[in-house]
Design a protein around this motif. Structure first.
Motif, PDB file in Angstrom:
ATOM      1  N   HIS A 257     -14.627  20.121  18.028  1.00  0.00           N
ATOM      2  CA  HIS A 257     -14.830  18.560  18.820  1.00  0.00           C
ATOM      3  C   HIS A 257     -16.216  19.015  19.546  1.00  0.00           C
ATOM      4  N   ALA A 258     -16.807  19.742  19.763  1.00  0.00           N
ATOM      5  CA  ALA A 258     -18.237  19.855  20.149  1.00  0.00           C
ATOM      6  C   ALA A 258     -19.079  19.298  19.389  1.00  0.00           C
ATOM      7  N   LEU A 259     -18.939  19.842  18.137  1.00  0.00           N
ATOM      8  CA  LEU A 259     -19.694  19.363  17.009  1.00  0.00           C
ATOM      9  C   LEU A 259     -19.765  17.822  16.752  1.00  0.00           C
ATOM     10  N   SER A 260     -18.474  17.329  16.846  1.00  0.00           N
ATOM     11  CA  SER A 260     -18.259  15.956  16.697  1.00  0.00           C
ATOM     12  C   SER A 260     -18.876  15.096  17.843  1.00  0.00           C
ATOM     13  N   VAL A 261     -19.002  15.585  19.042  1.00  0.00           N
ATOM     14  CA  VAL A 261     -19.662  14.987  19.902  1.00  0.00           C
ATOM     15  C   VAL A 261     -21.146  14.997  19.769  1.00  0.00           C
ATOM     16  N   ILE A 262     -21.812  16.273  19.413  1.00  0.00           N
ATOM     17  CA  ILE A 262     -23.244  16.254  18.916  1.00  0.00           C
ATOM     18  C   ILE A 262     -23.585  15.536  17.948  1.00  0.00           C
ATOM     19  N   LEU A 263     -22.905  15.338  16.709  1.00  0.00           N
ATOM     20  CA  LEU A 263     -23.179  14.712  15.731  1.00  0.00           C
ATOM     21  C   LEU A 263     -23.157  13.121  16.310  1.00  0.00           C
ATOM     22  N   ALA A 264     -22.193  12.909  16.831  1.00  0.00           N
ATOM     23  CA  ALA A 264     -21.993  11.156  17.431  1.00  0.00           C
ATOM     24  C   ALA A 264     -23.343  10.969  18.167  1.00  0.00           C
ATOM     25  N   PHE A 265     -23.644  12.160  18.887  1.00  0.00           N
ATOM     26  CA  PHE A 265     -24.805  11.658  20.072  1.00  0.00           C
ATOM     27  C   PHE A 265     -26.073  11.359  18.922  1.00  0.00           C
ATOM     28  N   ILE A 266     -26.138  12.470  18.268  1.00  0.00           N
ATOM     29  CA  ILE A 266     -27.632  12.318  17.243  1.00  0.00           C
ATOM     30  C   ILE A 266     -27.323  11.023  16.289  1.00  0.00           C
ATOM     31  N   GLY A 267     -26.256  10.808  16.003  1.00  0.00           N
ATOM     32  CA  GLY A 267     -26.171   9.388  15.188  1.00  0.00           C
ATOM     33  C   GLY A 267     -26.534   8.196  16.002  1.00  0.00           C
ATOM     34  N   VAL A 268     -26.009   8.214  17.361  1.00  0.00           N
ATOM     35  CA  VAL A 268     -26.263   7.202  17.942  1.00  0.00           C
ATOM     36  C   VAL A 268     -27.874   7.037  18.342  1.00  0.00           C
ATOM     37  N   LYS A 269     -28.512   8.095  18.621  1.00  0.00           N
ATOM     38  CA  LYS A 269     -30.143   8.328  18.538  1.00  0.00           C
ATOM     39  C   LYS A 269     -30.709   7.948  17.510  1.00  0.00           C
ATOM     40  N   LEU A 270     -30.324   8.297  16.229  1.00  0.00           N
ATOM     41  CA  LEU A 270     -30.770   7.727  14.927  1.00  0.00           C
ATOM     42  C   LEU A 270     -30.939   6.326  14.976  1.00  0.00           C
ATOM     43  N   ILE A 271     -29.662   5.638  15.002  1.00  0.00           N
ATOM     44  CA  ILE A 271     -29.714   4.084  15.104  1.00  0.00           C
ATOM     45  C   ILE A 271     -30.599   3.527  16.242  1.00  0.00           C
ATOM     46  N   LEU A 272     -30.805   4.165  17.383  1.00  0.00           N
ATOM     47  CA  LEU A 272     -31.697   3.466  18.415  1.00  0.00           C
ATOM     48  C   LEU A 272     -33.119   3.665  17.775  1.00  0.00           C
ATOM     49  N   HIS A 273     -33.374   4.665  17.343  1.00  0.00           N
ATOM     50  CA  HIS A 273     -34.797   4.918  16.921  1.00  0.00           C
ATOM     51  C   HIS A 273     -34.988   3.987  15.429  1.00  0.00           C
ATOM     52  N   ALA A 274     -34.083   3.979  14.775  1.00  0.00           N
ATOM     53  CA  ALA A 274     -34.200   2.826  13.625  1.00  0.00           C
ATOM     54  C   ALA A 274     -34.645   1.236  14.293  1.00  0.00           C
ATOM     55  N   MET A 275     -33.842   1.014  15.309  1.00  0.00           N
ATOM     56  CA  MET A 275     -34.161  -0.195  15.764  1.00  0.00           C
ATOM     57  C   MET A 275     -35.367  -0.227  16.587  1.00  0.00           C
ATOM     58  N   HIS A 276     -35.638   0.699  17.244  1.00  0.00           N
ATOM     59  CA  HIS A 276     -37.291   0.679  17.496  1.00  0.00           C
ATOM     60  C   HIS A 276     -38.303   0.445  16.524  1.00  0.00           C
ATOM     61  N   VAL A 277     -38.101   1.212  15.505  1.00  0.00           N
ATOM     62  CA  VAL A 277     -39.100   1.061  14.455  1.00  0.00           C
ATOM     63  C   VAL A 277     -38.715  -0.035  13.328  1.00  0.00           C
ATOM     64  N   ASN A 278     -37.734  -0.911  13.682  1.00  0.00           N
ATOM     65  CA  ASN A 278     -36.898  -1.759  12.592  1.00  0.00           C
ATOM     66  C   ASN A 278     -38.036  -2.642  11.670  1.00  0.00           C
ATOM     67  N   GLU A 279     -37.632  -2.658  10.578  1.00  0.00           N
ATOM     68  CA  GLU A 279     -38.464  -3.390   9.639  1.00  0.00           C
ATOM     69  C   GLU A 279     -37.576  -4.168   8.676  1.00  0.00           C
ATOM     70  N   LEU A 280     -36.354  -4.111   8.701  1.00  0.00           N
ATOM     71  CA  LEU A 280     -35.462  -4.865   8.001  1.00  0.00           C
ATOM     72  C   LEU A 280     -35.552  -6.346   8.379  1.00  0.00           C
ATOM     73  N   PRO A 281     -35.753  -6.950   7.500  1.00  0.00           N
ATOM     74  CA  PRO A 281     -36.075  -8.584   7.579  1.00  0.00           C
ATOM     75  C   PRO A 281     -34.546  -9.249   8.169  1.00  0.00           C
ATOM     76  N   PHE A 282     -33.522  -8.960   7.715  1.00  0.00           N
ATOM     77  CA  PHE A 282     -32.387  -9.415   8.480  1.00  0.00           C
ATOM     78  C   PHE A 282     -31.943  -8.883   9.819  1.00  0.00           C
ATOM     79  N   ILE A 283     -32.869  -8.164  10.361  1.00  0.00           N
ATOM     80  CA  ILE A 283     -32.244  -7.702  11.901  1.00  0.00           C
ATOM     81  C   ILE A 283     -33.459  -7.920  12.615  1.00  0.00           C
ATOM     82  N   ASN A 284     -33.460  -8.976  13.571  1.00  0.00           N
ATOM     83  CA  ASN A 284     -34.626  -9.260  14.393  1.00  0.00           C
ATOM     84  C   ASN A 284     -35.869  -9.743  13.711  1.00  0.00           C
ATOM     85  N   GLY A 285     -35.605 -10.284  12.550  1.00  0.00           N
ATOM     86  CA  GLY A 285     -36.850 -11.175  12.047  1.00  0.00           C
ATOM     87  C   GLY A 285     -37.556  -9.976  11.348  1.00  0.00           C
ATOM     88  N   GLY A 286     -37.301  -8.797  11.273  1.00  0.00           N
ATOM     89  CA  GLY A 286     -37.901  -7.655  10.705  1.00  0.00           C
ATOM     90  C   GLY A 286     -38.949  -7.039  11.635  1.00  0.00           C
TER      91      GLY A 286
END
Length: 375
Positions: A257-286
């Protein structure tokens, strides 16, 4: 990341290579079951070595990257301990003689190092050229966290078991071990021993864990050097830790369960980082999403350490309150000696038998208690 001296990087890999080679030669030259004292000294040595390296990282690169190494090392170490649960089941399922479990574990660690090295190289290339890979890594880790928490993964287990059953039906195989040999002679014919199935199972397990662990650590650092060294230090000493912890492993009921929490936390962190450096044209106009926060390394480290500490304490409290007297991994680990196996681990003793219903029952019990994947 600040430029590290070439001497430091090369020296790091030379020292780690020498230590791993010495460890391997020790296993090959002197197969035995290590005492608690021996296992404890080795585990302490590897942890001290990792902490010394972390100190050097702080000196050469500063607190940011030193913290990234510590966070990555603790995360990978936790995932590697989770890997030990599965190793315990593999040892029990195939009744690996206790005397040769060190060699089997060493093979598993070497396979893990090779596979993780490949995944690290591929991951570094993708991250360097495709920033959107962080979205995929983040979603994958969230899915892995869910699977970890719910014990999903039976389909993968069924696929692994089908492959192993296929190998057993195709390969000529003896019914018992012949020491640590992969091949032996029965009635004048060369056949494989059950050890080949053990190695195949270890390889499949290592592959699955590499797929999970590499995206997790890339969520903490994008430095391939830190990723690779954190993985090496996390895998070093696992063999001795297996014998040191014994029955304590299956008592850590909340680790998954601890590993599940850690992996979920890192997963959220990765998505936030991806949004911060976003280049995908269909998300926020690239364009990068400026309001997406970047989670600092010290916050990641605090979350990881706190989650693991809480899980361990809660597990031990539950074990004590529940009056759990089951030996758990301790019994499982000793199954190789069942039925008076001889010290040489030769063929013919019941302890060496690869087909033992009692051992299957013990492995199933261990599988119900913890692991996210059953061998």
């Amino acid at each position: 990341m600040p430029e590290l001296p070439v001497v430091f990087e090369v020296g790091t890999f030379i020292v780690l290579g020498i230590v791993l080679l010495f460890d391997l030669l020790l296993v090959v030259k002197r197969p035995h079951e290590p005492s608690m004292k021996e296992a404890g000294l080795w585990v302490g040595f590897y942890i001290a070595l990792a902490l010394v390296f972390a100190g050097l990282m702080f000196v050469f690169t500063g607190p940011e990257y030193g913290g990234q190494f510590i966070a990555g090392w603790i995360t990978e170490y936790s995932l590697s301990i989770d890997n030990l649960f599965v190793f315990i089941i593999i040892m029990a399922r195939f009744s690996v003689p206790r005397k040769y479990q060190q060699e089997v574990l060493m093979v598993g660690i070497i396979i893990a190092l090779i596979l993780r090295g490949i995944f690290i190289a591929l991951g570094a290339v993708f991250i360097e050229n495709f920033s959107w890979i962080f979205y995929l890594f983040g979603i994958f880790l969230l899915y892995t966290a869910y699977r970890q928490a719910t014990d999903a993964g039976d389909d993968e287990d069924a696929g692994d078991n089908r492959l192993i059953a296929k190998l057993q039906s195709v390969l000529p195989m003896s019914q018992s071990y012949d020491g640590n040999r992969i091949r032996t002679v029965v009635d004048g014919k060369k056949v494989f021993t059950p050890m080949i199935i053990v190695f195949v199972t270890l390889g499949l397990t290592d592959l699955l864990f590499a797929v999970d662990s590499i995206p997790a650590i890339f969520g903490l650092t994008q430095s391939a050097f830190i990723v690779f060294t954190a993985n090496i230090f996390a895998l070093m000493g696992l063999r001795q830790l297996y014998f040191l912890l014994g029955g304590l492993l299956t008592r850590l009921v909340y680790l998954k369960h601890a590993l599940s929490v850690i992996l979920a936390f890192i997963g959220v962190k990765l998505i936030l980082h991806a949004m911060h450096v976003n280049e995908l044209p269909f998300i926020n106009g690239g364009e990068p999403i400026e309001w997406a926060p970047e989670i600092p390394t010290f916050v990641s480290l605090a979350v990881i350490v706190l989650t693991i500490v809480v899980a361990v304490i809660a597990s031990l409290i539950r074990s004590r309150v529940g009056g759990d007297t089951d030996d758990g991994a301790g019994n499982t680990g000793n199954t190789g000696n069942t039925g008076g196996q001889d010290s040489a681990g030769g063929t013919g003793s019941r302890g060496d038998s690869a087909v033992d219903p009692a051992l299957d029952e013990a492995a199933d019990e261990a599988g119900r208690k913890n692991p996210r994947r059953r061998a």
